[in-house]
Scaffold this motif. Structure first.
Motif, PDB file in Angstrom:
ATOM      1  N   ASP A  79      -5.216   7.080  -0.671  1.00  0.00           N
ATOM      2  CA  ASP A  79      -4.036   7.373  -1.496  1.00  0.00           C
ATOM      3  C   ASP A  79      -3.091   6.181  -1.642  1.00  0.00           C
ATOM      4  O   ASP A  79      -2.027   6.298  -2.243  1.00  0.00           O
ATOM      5  CB  ASP A  79      -3.288   8.605  -0.978  1.00  0.00           C
ATOM      6  N   ARG A  81      -1.081   4.739   0.326  1.00  0.00           N
ATOM      7  CA  ARG A  81       0.247   4.889   0.940  1.00  0.00           C
ATOM      8  C   ARG A  81       0.362   4.068   2.227  1.00  0.00           C
ATOM      9  O   ARG A  81       0.960   4.512   3.198  1.00  0.00           O
ATOM     10  CB  ARG A  81       0.527   6.362   1.218  1.00  0.00           C
ATOM     11  N   TRP A  82      -0.197   2.851   2.231  1.00  0.00           N
ATOM     12  CA  TRP A  82      -0.158   2.057   3.456  1.00  0.00           C
ATOM     13  C   TRP A  82       1.250   1.660   3.838  1.00  0.00           C
ATOM     14  O   TRP A  82       1.579   1.640   5.019  1.00  0.00           O
ATOM     15  CB  TRP A  82      -1.079   0.835   3.358  1.00  0.00           C
ATOM     16  N   GLU A  84       4.065   3.403   3.140  1.00  0.00           N
ATOM     17  CA  GLU A  84       4.706   4.630   3.610  1.00  0.00           C
ATOM     18  C   GLU A  84       4.188   5.020   4.995  1.00  0.00           C
ATOM     19  O   GLU A  84       4.954   5.444   5.864  1.00  0.00           O
ATOM     20  CB  GLU A  84       4.470   5.775   2.626  1.00  0.00           C
ATOM     21  N   ASN A  85       2.876   4.872   5.212  1.00  0.00           N
ATOM     22  CA  ASN A  85       2.296   5.197   6.516  1.00  0.00           C
ATOM     23  C   ASN A  85       2.806   4.235   7.588  1.00  0.00           C
ATOM     24  O   ASN A  85       3.105   4.656   8.717  1.00  0.00           O
ATOM     25  CB  ASN A  85       0.769   5.155   6.445  1.00  0.00           C
TER      26      ASN A  85
END
Length: 120
Positions: A79, A81-82, A84-85
């Motif tokens: 997704d 979302r690196w 955000e993660n």
């Protein structure tokens, strides 16, 4: 695990123990780079310098986790979302202990309220 059951004292203690034995914080997001990692997004024990250091100009001993290693595709969530993660993981180091403290405080208040109600 998704559940709507109350968190037991044992579960809270297990969460607290995991937080206590993890690498000490605070943790930070580091944006690093090299010909293998390509735009490495990492969680580190030291703040980002803003220079996107390339290996060997950063100490791998400071890296707790990575959310993006593109070449080869070792770490690259579908997704995308690196960032955000990484933000979530880095902040979990201080958020989890704070949440544990708040849960204990609120449970103590509830217990005191319960005792007051019984005495009334």
């Amino acid at each position: 695990m998704t559940t709507h059951e109350p968190l037991t004292a044992e579960e809270l203690a297990a969460i607290e123990e995991r937080a206590e034995v993890a690498t000490p914080g605070p943790w930070f997001i580091r944006l690093l780079d090299d010909e293998d990692a390509m735009n490495l997004v990492a969680i580190s024990t030291v703040p980002d310098t803003g220079h996107g250091e390339r290996w060997p100009d950063f100490d791998h001993h400071e890296i707790v986790a990575a959310t993006l290693i593109q070449q080869p595709r070792y770490v690259d969530v579908a997704d995308a979302r690196w960032d955000e993660n990484a933000q979530f993981i880095a902040n979990a180091r201080q958020d989890i202990p704070r949440l544990i403290t708040e849960i204990k405080r609120l449970r103590q208040l509830l217990a005191e309220k319960g005792r007051q109600d019984l005495e009334a």
